[in-house]
Design a protein around this motif. Sequence first.
Motif, mmCIF file in Angstrom:
data_model
loop_
_atom_site.group_PDB
_atom_site.id
_atom_site.type_symbol
_atom_site.label_atom_id
_atom_site.label_comp_id
_atom_site.label_asym_id
_atom_site.label_seq_id
_atom_site.Cartn_x
_atom_site.Cartn_y
_atom_site.Cartn_z
ATOM 1 N N GLN A 1 0.826 -1.197 0.000
ATOM 2 C CA GLN A 1 0.000 0.000 0.000
ATOM 3 C C GLN A 1 0.873 1.264 0.000
ATOM 4 N N LYS A 2 1.974 1.222 0.750
ATOM 5 C CA LYS A 2 2.857 2.389 0.797
ATOM 6 C C LYS A 2 3.443 2.680 -0.587
ATOM 7 N N PHE A 3 3.854 1.637 -1.290
ATOM 8 C CA PHE A 3 4.388 1.835 -2.637
ATOM 9 C C PHE A 3 3.358 2.516 -3.527
ATOM 10 N N VAL A 4 2.119 2.052 -3.475
ATOM 11 C CA VAL A 4 1.055 2.613 -4.311
ATOM 12 C C VAL A 4 0.821 4.078 -3.963
ATOM 13 N N SER A 5 0.711 4.394 -2.679
ATOM 14 C CA SER A 5 0.450 5.785 -2.293
ATOM 15 C C SER A 5 1.637 6.689 -2.618
ATOM 16 N N ASP A 6 2.863 6.212 -2.409
ATOM 17 C CA ASP A 6 4.044 7.007 -2.760
ATOM 18 C C ASP A 6 4.122 7.230 -4.267
ATOM 19 N N TYR A 7 3.810 6.202 -5.035
ATOM 20 C CA TYR A 7 3.847 6.310 -6.494
ATOM 21 C C TYR A 7 2.806 7.318 -6.975
ATOM 22 N N LYS A 8 1.590 7.211 -6.425
ATOM 23 C CA LYS A 8 0.521 8.153 -6.812
ATOM 24 C C LYS A 8 0.914 9.587 -6.483
ATOM 25 N N ALA A 9 1.522 9.790 -5.311
ATOM 26 C CA ALA A 9 1.928 11.135 -4.904
ATOM 27 C C ALA A 9 2.984 11.703 -5.850
ATOM 28 N N LYS A 10 3.891 10.875 -6.310
ATOM 29 C CA LYS A 10 4.974 11.356 -7.171
ATOM 30 C C LYS A 10 4.558 11.508 -8.629
ATOM 31 N N TYR A 11 3.755 10.550 -9.149
ATOM 32 C CA TYR A 11 3.453 10.536 -10.586
ATOM 33 C C TYR A 11 2.003 10.884 -10.931
ATOM 34 N N GLY A 12 1.137 11.034 -9.923
ATOM 35 C CA GLY A 12 -0.242 11.433 -10.169
ATOM 36 C C GLY A 12 -1.140 10.339 -10.709
ATOM 37 N N MET A 13 -0.682 9.100 -10.661
ATOM 38 C CA MET A 13 -1.500 7.973 -11.109
ATOM 39 C C MET A 13 -1.039 6.716 -10.382
ATOM 40 N N ALA A 14 -1.889 5.701 -10.414
ATOM 41 C CA ALA A 14 -1.553 4.434 -9.757
ATOM 42 C C ALA A 14 -0.512 3.683 -10.584
ATOM 43 N N PRO A 15 0.380 2.961 -9.924
ATOM 44 C CA PRO A 15 1.360 2.186 -10.666
ATOM 45 C C PRO A 15 0.717 0.976 -11.336
ATOM 46 N N ASP A 16 1.262 0.602 -12.480
ATOM 47 C CA ASP A 16 0.796 -0.633 -13.116
ATOM 48 C C ASP A 16 1.722 -1.772 -12.694
ATOM 49 N N ASP A 17 1.447 -2.956 -13.198
ATOM 50 C CA ASP A 17 2.242 -4.117 -12.808
ATOM 51 C C ASP A 17 3.699 -3.971 -13.226
ATOM 52 N N VAL A 18 3.964 -3.336 -14.356
ATOM 53 C CA VAL A 18 5.334 -3.165 -14.819
ATOM 54 C C VAL A 18 6.110 -2.256 -13.861
ATOM 55 N N ALA A 19 5.485 -1.208 -13.369
ATOM 56 C CA ALA A 19 6.150 -0.311 -12.412
ATOM 57 C C ALA A 19 6.510 -1.062 -11.132
ATOM 58 N N ALA A 20 5.580 -1.850 -10.622
ATOM 59 C CA ALA A 20 5.828 -2.582 -9.381
ATOM 60 C C ALA A 20 6.902 -3.652 -9.574
ATOM 61 N N LEU A 21 6.848 -4.388 -10.676
ATOM 62 C CA LEU A 21 7.854 -5.429 -10.940
ATOM 63 C C LEU A 21 9.234 -4.817 -11.173
ATOM 64 N N THR A 22 9.279 -3.668 -11.831
ATOM 65 C CA THR A 22 10.551 -2.970 -12.037
ATOM 66 C C THR A 22 11.123 -2.506 -10.706
ATOM 67 N N TYR A 23 10.273 -1.990 -9.842
ATOM 68 C CA TYR A 23 10.700 -1.563 -8.511
ATOM 69 C C TYR A 23 11.324 -2.743 -7.766
ATOM 70 N N ASP A 24 10.681 -3.893 -7.819
ATOM 71 C CA ASP A 24 11.214 -5.079 -7.152
ATOM 72 C C ASP A 24 12.524 -5.550 -7.787
ATOM 73 N N ALA A 25 12.628 -5.489 -9.101
ATOM 74 C CA ALA A 25 13.857 -5.901 -9.777
ATOM 75 C C ALA A 25 15.033 -5.044 -9.324
ATOM 76 N N PHE A 26 14.796 -3.735 -9.215
ATOM 77 C CA PHE A 26 15.865 -2.851 -8.756
ATOM 78 C C PHE A 26 16.142 -3.046 -7.271
ATOM 79 N N GLY A 27 15.123 -3.417 -6.501
ATOM 80 C CA GLY A 27 15.337 -3.736 -5.093
ATOM 81 C C GLY A 27 16.234 -4.953 -4.929
#
Length: 91
Positions: A1-27
């Motif tokens: 939930q924190k990732f989604v809210s932080d992403y929305k705050a920064k980019y003005g929209m909800a993250p899609d699956d590619v954004a979340a998977l990319t975030y995890d890959a870089f993690g």
Amino acid sequence: QKFVSDYKAKYGMAPDDVAALTYDAFGLLAQAIKEAGKLERQAIRDALAKIQKYEGVTGTMQFAGSGDPIKSAVILQIKDGQFAWVANAQP
């Protein structure tokens, strides 16, 4: 939930699956670099291969030596044109 809210705050929209998977890959990469202790390709690759479990924004990934993760999944349902969470499936 924190990732989604932080992403929305920064980019003005909800993250899609590619954004979340990319975030995890870089993690995973960041964890491997930290564990390798140096920016050397083979050391990072070796450290990445030693990671057995990773808690990411897309769920828990476990690595059992096959090269493919054993991963939790999110089950969604489309209601009125919107995705709605149904359940998390754990391996």
